[in-house]
Design a protein around this motif. Structure first.
Motif, PDB file in Angstrom:
ATOM      1  N   GLN A 168      95.722 -30.612 -77.968  1.00 56.14           N
ATOM      2  CA  GLN A 168      95.322 -31.286 -76.727  1.00 56.14           C
ATOM      3  C   GLN A 168      94.348 -30.402 -75.964  1.00 56.14           C
ATOM      4  O   GLN A 168      94.448 -29.168 -75.981  1.00 56.14           O
ATOM      5  N   ALA A 169      93.382 -31.038 -75.295  1.00 57.04           N
ATOM      6  CA  ALA A 169      92.476 -30.297 -74.404  1.00 57.04           C
ATOM      7  C   ALA A 169      93.203 -29.949 -73.108  1.00 57.04           C
ATOM      8  O   ALA A 169      93.871 -30.787 -72.518  1.00 57.04           O
ATOM      9  N   GLN A 170      93.053 -28.712 -72.648  1.00 61.21           N
ATOM     10  CA  GLN A 170      93.730 -28.249 -71.446  1.00 61.21           C
ATOM     11  C   GLN A 170      92.825 -28.238 -70.213  1.00 61.21           C
ATOM     12  O   GLN A 170      93.311 -28.094 -69.087  1.00 61.21           O
ATOM     13  N   VAL A 171      91.514 -28.372 -70.445  1.00 63.47           N
ATOM     14  CA  VAL A 171      90.561 -28.406 -69.323  1.00 63.47           C
ATOM     15  C   VAL A 171      89.607 -29.569 -69.552  1.00 63.47           C
ATOM     16  O   VAL A 171      89.427 -30.043 -70.679  1.00 63.47           O
ATOM     17  N   ASN A 172      89.017 -30.037 -68.477  1.00 63.46           N
ATOM     18  CA  ASN A 172      88.035 -31.120 -68.552  1.00 63.46           C
ATOM     19  C   ASN A 172      86.668 -30.554 -68.918  1.00 63.46           C
ATOM     20  O   ASN A 172      86.229 -29.540 -68.353  1.00 63.46           O
ATOM     21  N   GLY A 173      86.029 -31.221 -69.861  1.00 62.12           N
ATOM     22  CA  GLY A 173      84.697 -30.779 -70.258  1.00 62.12           C
ATOM     23  C   GLY A 173      84.185 -31.561 -71.445  1.00 62.12           C
ATOM     24  O   GLY A 173      84.886 -32.390 -72.033  1.00 62.12           O
ATOM     25  N   VAL A 174      82.955 -31.268 -71.787  1.00 66.41           N
ATOM     26  CA  VAL A 174      82.291 -31.947 -72.908  1.00 66.41           C
ATOM     27  C   VAL A 174      82.414 -31.073 -74.153  1.00 66.41           C
ATOM     28  O   VAL A 174      82.202 -29.854 -74.090  1.00 66.41           O
ATOM     29  N   ILE A 175      82.776 -31.697 -75.281  1.00 62.50           N
ATOM     30  CA  ILE A 175      82.890 -30.962 -76.543  1.00 62.50           C
ATOM     31  C   ILE A 175      81.501 -30.580 -77.020  1.00 62.50           C
ATOM     32  O   ILE A 175      80.630 -31.443 -77.233  1.00 62.50           O
ATOM     33  N   MET A 176      81.312 -29.291 -77.212  1.00 61.61           N
ATOM     34  CA  MET A 176      80.014 -28.779 -77.652  1.00 61.61           C
ATOM     35  C   MET A 176      79.982 -28.476 -79.152  1.00 61.61           C
ATOM     36  O   MET A 176      78.893 -28.420 -79.737  1.00 61.61           O
ATOM     37  N   GLY A 177      81.154 -28.302 -79.764  1.00 62.48           N
ATOM     38  CA  GLY A 177      81.149 -27.962 -81.185  1.00 62.48           C
ATOM     39  C   GLY A 177      82.480 -28.252 -81.856  1.00 62.48           C
ATOM     40  O   GLY A 177      83.538 -28.187 -81.227  1.00 62.48           O
TER      41      GLY A 177
ATOM     42  N   ILE B 211      84.631 -26.453 -75.975  1.00 60.52           N
ATOM     43  CA  ILE B 211      84.274 -27.235 -74.789  1.00 60.52           C
ATOM     44  C   ILE B 211      83.237 -26.447 -73.995  1.00 60.52           C
ATOM     45  O   ILE B 211      83.264 -25.209 -73.952  1.00 60.52           O
ATOM     46  N   ASP B 212      82.312 -27.151 -73.389  1.00 61.33           N
ATOM     47  CA  ASP B 212      81.232 -26.499 -72.637  1.00 61.33           C
ATOM     48  C   ASP B 212      81.808 -25.445 -71.688  1.00 61.33           C
ATOM     49  O   ASP B 212      82.525 -25.754 -70.721  1.00 61.33           O
ATOM     50  N   PRO B 213      81.548 -24.157 -71.947  1.00 59.05           N
ATOM     51  CA  PRO B 213      82.191 -23.104 -71.145  1.00 59.05           C
ATOM     52  C   PRO B 213      81.412 -22.716 -69.878  1.00 59.05           C
ATOM     53  O   PRO B 213      81.910 -21.894 -69.084  1.00 59.05           O
TER      54      PRO B 213
ATOM     55  N   VAL C 267      88.107 -37.236 -81.924  1.00 58.56           N
ATOM     56  CA  VAL C 267      86.916 -37.212 -81.066  1.00 58.56           C
ATOM     57  C   VAL C 267      85.803 -36.479 -81.794  1.00 58.56           C
ATOM     58  O   VAL C 267      86.047 -35.686 -82.704  1.00 58.56           O
ATOM     59  N   ASP C 268      84.582 -36.742 -81.357  1.00 61.67           N
ATOM     60  CA  ASP C 268      83.412 -36.076 -81.916  1.00 61.67           C
ATOM     61  C   ASP C 268      82.726 -35.247 -80.847  1.00 61.67           C
ATOM     62  O   ASP C 268      83.060 -35.312 -79.645  1.00 61.67           O
ATOM     63  N   VAL C 269      81.746 -34.485 -81.293  1.00 65.55           N
ATOM     64  CA  VAL C 269      80.955 -33.663 -80.373  1.00 65.55           C
ATOM     65  C   VAL C 269      80.236 -34.570 -79.372  1.00 65.55           C
ATOM     66  O   VAL C 269      79.687 -35.619 -79.729  1.00 65.55           O
ATOM     67  N   GLY C 270      80.247 -34.165 -78.109  1.00 65.72           N
ATOM     68  CA  GLY C 270      79.600 -34.923 -77.058  1.00 65.72           C
ATOM     69  C   GLY C 270      80.550 -35.717 -76.193  1.00 65.72           C
ATOM     70  O   GLY C 270      80.149 -36.200 -75.127  1.00 65.72           O
TER      71      GLY C 270
END
Length: 400
Positions: A95-104, A122-124, A201-204
């Motif tokens: 699971q993702a723990q922070v909100n953001g866009v997947i970069m890779g 995720i976009d850091p 999910v995919d990148v982006g």
């Protein structure tokens, strides 16, 4: 004179004519002759039958060809055969723990991963900026705290101002650590060794704690083997439960893998009302990933080891109205019918015989239909049928 001759002619004509000697054979045979002939024939046949019976009674019975094998003593398992399924040893929903866009994305769907391998990025940048800001504030609060300590040593400031400086330094330090954690969550790593499934999910894509899992990871080595035990077998299971010989053997129905021995991990404390069974689970080694979750498997629940059990080929045990029996070959090559108490079948098409025979005795394996107690036999060694033997015999037949 003529009168005399005339009289002689009359007498001659009245006299019976003599029979022709050539026609004697045409007279019919008397009826009593037929009766005498029939009686003599019956006596001859009766005599011949009595001589035949006497000859057959004195002749020896034919020797029957049979195949034989020795009774062997060997340690074998006491077991229950069940049907089960495999289950993953560990299952993790990433699971993702922070909100953001997947970069890779850094894995291939269905690949094996190790603990700590990078899965998603995720976009850091926003979190890096927050961390830098927190660090700057922490450094400023540390400088302020040091200045307040100097002033307090000279008793220039109040205790309240000093306490405020201490609290601000601690607060900024905590903010820095929180910002560092959020930045670390941008690099999603595998928490276990296992195999990843199909990504969700995919990148982006924008992800966060509120969306479904990104991917599922299952640990496959070791793997669980789930099966059930019938209610009727519970007394036997309870007798050996907790013993050192209790094991769980798992193998595939088609025999494509070598049976694997694992430990009993869990057995339920209640009988399922609908099925009358008890749930059980074993832990099975799976280094080559040959067993997969939810796959149907054959389970042999080993309860104990029978020491020096007597084994005979399964074909040797026959069943009559009086019960199971075997033919035992005596030293003079005659057979004796021996009642036995058979047990479980074992590997190699062998059957445990609990009573009735002794180790080293010879039993008949094939050819029992033509035997009776005391019959003479011509024993030949029994060759157990194996897949290799059957293939060789088929090849020999085709070559012929």
């Amino acid at each position: 004179m003529n009168i005399v001759q005339e009289e002689e002619r009359r007498v001659a004509s009245r006299a019976p004519k003599a029979a022709n000697p050539r026609q004697k054979g045409t007279h019919s045979i008397p009826r009593w002759a037929y009766v005498v002939f029939a009686v003599l024939a019956v006596l001859v046949l009766l005599r011949s039958f009595q001589q035949g019976v006497g000859t057959s009674g004195t002749a020896q019975a034919p020797v029957r060809p049979v195949t034989v094998a020795k009774v062997v003593a060997k340690d074998v398992p006491l077991y229950l055969d069940e049907i089960g399924t495999c289950a993953a040893y560990e299952t993790v929903q990433v699971q993702a723990q922070v909100n953001g866009v997947i970069m890779g994305r850094h894995f291939q769907d269905g690949s094996d991963v190790k603990k700590g391998d990078l899965l998603f990025t995720i976009d850091p940048r926003p979190f890096q900026a927050a961390l830098d800001q927190a660090k700057a504030q922490a450094e400023l609060d540390q400088v302020t705290l040091k200045r307040q300590e100097d002033l307090r040593a000279r008793k220039v400031i109040s205790q309240q101002d000093y306490d405020t400086a201490v609290a601000n330094a601690q607060k900024s330090q905590a903010s820095t650590e929180a910002a560092q954690v959020n930045l670390d969550w941008c690099y999603i790593k595998s928490p276990i060794n296992g195999r990843v499934g199909l990504r969700n999910v995919d990148v982006g894509n924008l992800v966060g704690p509120s969306i479904p899992s990104l991917v599922t990871i299952q640990g496959l080595d070791p793997i669980y083997t789930d099966f059930t035990v019938a209610e009727n077998d519970l007394p036997l299971v309870r007798k050996y439960l907790g013993g050192s010989n209790v094991k769980v053997q798992t193998y595939l129905p088609d025999g494509s893998i070598t049976p694997r021995i694992g430990d009993l991990y869990f057995i339920d404390n209640a009988v399922q009302p609908g099925s009358g069974t008890v749930k059980a689970r074993g832990v099975t080694p799976n280094p080559d990933r040959a067993l997969w979750p939810s796959e149907f498997v054959q389970v042999r629940f080993i309860l104990d080891v029978l020491k020096n059990a007597m084994l005979v080929p399964s074909q040797a045990v026959q069943v009559s109205q009086s019960g199971p029996f075997v033919f035992v070959v005596k030293p003079d090559n005659t057979v004796d019918l021996r009642p036995v108490k058979p047990g479980q079948r074992q590997e190699g098409d062998l059957t445990v015989v609990e009573s009735g025979v002794k180790p080293g005795e010879t039993v008949v394996v094939t050819g029992q239909l033509a035997l009776a107690p005391g019959a003479k036999v011509a024993p030949q060694p029994h060759v157990a049928q194996t897949p290799g033997n059957s293939q060789e015999s088929a090849a020999s037949k085709s070559s012929m």
